[in-house]
Design an enzyme around this catalytic site. Structure first.
Site, mmCIF file in Angstrom:
data_model
loop_
_atom_site.group_PDB
_atom_site.id
_atom_site.type_symbol
_atom_site.label_atom_id
_atom_site.label_comp_id
_atom_site.label_asym_id
_atom_site.label_seq_id
_atom_site.Cartn_x
_atom_site.Cartn_y
_atom_site.Cartn_z
ATOM 1 N N LYS A 188 0.827 -1.221 0.000
ATOM 2 C CA LYS A 188 0.000 0.000 0.000
ATOM 3 C C LYS A 188 0.852 1.259 0.000
ATOM 4 O O LYS A 188 0.444 2.272 -0.556
ATOM 5 C CB LYS A 188 -0.968 -0.023 1.186
ATOM 6 C CG LYS A 188 -2.055 -1.074 1.003
ATOM 7 C CD LYS A 188 -3.411 -0.631 1.502
ATOM 8 C CE LYS A 188 -4.457 -1.609 0.961
ATOM 9 N NZ LYS A 188 -5.721 -1.552 1.655
ATOM 10 N N LYS A 234 -3.121 -10.497 -6.353
ATOM 11 C CA LYS A 234 -4.482 -10.804 -5.882
ATOM 12 C C LYS A 234 -5.509 -9.831 -6.475
ATOM 13 O O LYS A 234 -5.178 -8.681 -6.787
ATOM 14 C CB LYS A 234 -4.533 -10.793 -4.350
ATOM 15 C CG LYS A 234 -4.656 -9.447 -3.717
ATOM 16 C CD LYS A 234 -5.236 -9.550 -2.294
ATOM 17 C CE LYS A 234 -5.467 -8.139 -1.779
ATOM 18 N NZ LYS A 234 -6.318 -8.007 -0.657
ATOM 19 N N LYS A 272 -10.059 -4.659 -4.835
ATOM 20 C CA LYS A 272 -11.104 -3.732 -5.249
ATOM 21 C C LYS A 272 -10.579 -2.338 -5.570
ATOM 22 O O LYS A 272 -11.294 -1.537 -6.152
ATOM 23 C CB LYS A 272 -12.240 -3.689 -4.233
ATOM 24 C CG LYS A 272 -11.839 -3.452 -2.778
ATOM 25 C CD LYS A 272 -13.097 -3.410 -1.919
ATOM 26 C CE LYS A 272 -13.031 -4.179 -0.627
ATOM 27 N NZ LYS A 272 -12.049 -3.714 0.361
HETATM 28 N N1 AQP Z 1 -8.460 -11.648 -3.905
HETATM 29 C C1 AQP Z 1 -8.923 -12.147 -2.765
HETATM 30 N N2 AQP Z 1 -9.064 -13.488 -2.627
HETATM 31 C C2 AQP Z 1 -9.544 -14.024 -1.458
HETATM 32 N N3 AQP Z 1 -9.898 -13.260 -0.404
HETATM 33 C C3 AQP Z 1 -9.769 -11.925 -0.510
HETATM 34 N N4 AQP Z 1 -10.024 -10.916 0.342
HETATM 35 C C4 AQP Z 1 -9.725 -9.725 -0.252
HETATM 36 N N5 AQP Z 1 -9.269 -9.949 -1.490
HETATM 37 C C5 AQP Z 1 -9.282 -11.298 -1.685
HETATM 38 C C6 AQP Z 1 -10.547 -11.088 1.689
HETATM 39 O O1 AQP Z 1 -11.667 -10.239 1.847
HETATM 40 C C7 AQP Z 1 -11.706 -9.769 3.187
HETATM 41 C C8 AQP Z 1 -11.885 -8.296 3.226
HETATM 42 O O2 AQP Z 1 -10.799 -7.640 2.636
HETATM 43 P P1 AQP Z 1 -10.652 -6.080 2.880
HETATM 44 O O3 AQP Z 1 -11.704 -5.363 2.205
HETATM 45 O O4 AQP Z 1 -10.556 -5.806 4.313
HETATM 46 O O5 AQP Z 1 -9.294 -5.644 2.334
HETATM 47 P P2 AQP Z 1 -8.252 -6.263 1.435
HETATM 48 O O6 AQP Z 1 -7.915 -7.642 1.834
HETATM 49 O O7 AQP Z 1 -7.110 -5.343 1.415
HETATM 50 O O8 AQP Z 1 -9.016 -6.280 0.091
HETATM 51 P P3 AQP Z 1 -8.782 -5.408 -1.155
HETATM 52 O O9 AQP Z 1 -9.788 -5.824 -2.145
HETATM 53 O O10 AQP Z 1 -7.365 -5.490 -1.600
HETATM 54 O O11 AQP Z 1 -9.117 -3.967 -0.660
HETATM 55 P P4 AQP Z 1 -8.408 -2.628 -0.989
HETATM 56 O O12 AQP Z 1 -8.091 -2.675 -2.427
HETATM 57 O O13 AQP Z 1 -9.418 -1.609 -0.616
HETATM 58 O O14 AQP Z 1 -7.192 -2.598 -0.124
HETATM 59 C C9 AQP Z 1 -10.431 -10.238 3.875
HETATM 60 O O15 AQP Z 1 -10.712 -11.382 4.651
HETATM 61 C C10 AQP Z 1 -9.536 -10.602 2.728
HETATM 62 O O16 AQP Z 1 -8.639 -11.624 3.058
#
Ligand code: AQP
Length: 337
Positions: free
Chosen positions: A118, A200, A203
């Site tokens: 990040k 991965k 979003k």
């Molecule tokens: N690609 C993924 N595959 C499996 N699990 C995933 N999770 C996120 N991406 C994947 C799981 O979703 C939960 C919530 O995630 P989060 O919103 O707290 O943040 P994150 O993991 O950082 O997800 P993003 O999509 O990457 O968000 P941004 O882009 O906003 O930082 C968690 O349990 C995560 O493991």
């Protein structure tokens, strides 16, 4: 002698209301939330304080919070069985977060890969909140005396840190916190980007990299047809050499219940076009009912408000009790005489 009612184990998990929730969030986390709701005592939080570690548009963030709550409900979470609430409305998350900051080392936080990722993505805003994010996550979990945390594989390192912090605290003050375990999906713990299947699905990446839970069927099909694969034609599970195909196979396996071998036997040799369309059918068949339910629920603002208030009150009661104990242990002024 009358049998004592079994006390259920506690679950906590959260999702950030940042942008559009993805198929990765659904397979990695959300789907397990509803699968576990009958066996456990569950708290599911929309973690809006984590979201502001990255600059957000305030009006959009507020909308995204409600949208995320509506998605939780639409995906089958029962607000009577589960406590569904916004993290920032229970101030003890911040309170415990601060205390746990004093039990976490700079070196531990510097090793967190999400912080490194990040910081690279938001080089103009490497703030202290981004750095201490995993401590707030530890507080989220420990505040509710959590036993089990359903998450995707990307959160494994943060959970390890939460476990270390709990053990460190317990070693100093006695058995205060249960040491939480992770609960990971058997398949699909890490759904990958459609455009770069070595990273991965996230979003906050460009639209074409992810499938949003609320993407309409034609959009889902288009994104999957454009998903990066390889110049080979085999539908076999080989994440190292064929990460794109392996990712699509994982999505199909996770959503259909078929094994990798069954998917391979059915689609190998038929061409990627046919396979991608079948993956699209499978994704649409799972997401379309959620979308219909989402439309119904999100139109009912009074219901969402009621879920929000009730969730906040129920979560705060548990959080208050934990903080009485923690404050006493570390020697802070008592809240009650
Ligand atoms: N690609 C993924 N595959 C499996 N699990 C995933 N999770 C996120 N991406 C994947 C799981 O979703 C939960 C919530 O995630 P989060 O919103 O707290 O943040 P994150 O993991 O950082 O997800 P993003 O999509 O990457 O968000 P941004 O882009 O906003 O930082 C968690 O349990 C995560 O493991």
């Amino acid at each position: 002698m009358e049998a004592q009612p079994q006390v259920k184990q506690r679950i906590f998990s959260g999702i950030q209301p940042t942008g559009n929730l993805t198929l990765g969030n659904y397979i990695g986390a959300l789907r397990n939330f509803s699968a576990l709701q009958n066996e456990y005592d569950c708290l599911y939080s929309i973690v809006d304080m984590h979201a502001i570690t990255v600059r957000q548009n305030p009006a959009e963030l507020r909308k995204a919070c409600l949208r995320t709550m509506a998605i939780f409900l639409a995906s089958g979470l029962d607000p009577e069985k589960n406590i569904i609430y916004f993290q920032s409305q229970v101030s003890q998350h911040a309170e415990l977060g601060w205390i746990l900051n004093c039990f976490t080392y700079m070196g531990e936080l510097s090793r967190m890969t999400q912080f490194k990722d990040k910081s690279a993505k938001h080089a103009d805003n490497i703030n202290a909140g981004l750095f201490t994010y995993p401590v707030l996550m530890a507080a989220d979990i420990l505040l509710y005396m959590t036993n089990l945390v359903p998450i995707g594989a990307d959160q494994k390192q943060h959970l390890e840190l939460a476990r270390d912090i709990a053990q460190r605290f317990n070693a100093l003050y006695g058995d205060v916190f249960p040491v939480p375990e992770g609960y990971f999906p058997k398949v699909g713990a890490r759904i990958m980007s459609l455009q770069d299947p070595t990273r991965k699905m996230s979003k906050s990446d460009p639209e074409e990299c992810y499938i949003a839970i609320l993407d309409k069927p034609d959009v889902i099909r288009k994104k999957l047809r454009r998903a990066v694969t390889d110049s080979d034609t085999r539908v076999v599970f080989d994440p190292e050499n064929k990460p794109g195909v392996a990712n699509l196979m994982s999505i199909m396996t996770a959503l259909s219940g078929k094994t990798m071998d069954e998917v391979s036997a059915e689609y190998d040799g038929k061409g990627y076009g046919v396979f991608k369309d079948a993956v699209a059918d499978c994704v649409i068949s799972v997401l379309e009912p959620i979308q219909n339910e989402y439309d119904r629920i999100s139109a009912d603002k009074a219901y969402l408000e009621q879920v929000m208030v009730s969730g906040r009150e129920r979560a705060a009661r548990i959080a208050y009790k934990t903080m009485l104990k923690v404050r006493k242990k570390v020697g802070l002024a008592a809240l009650t005489l």
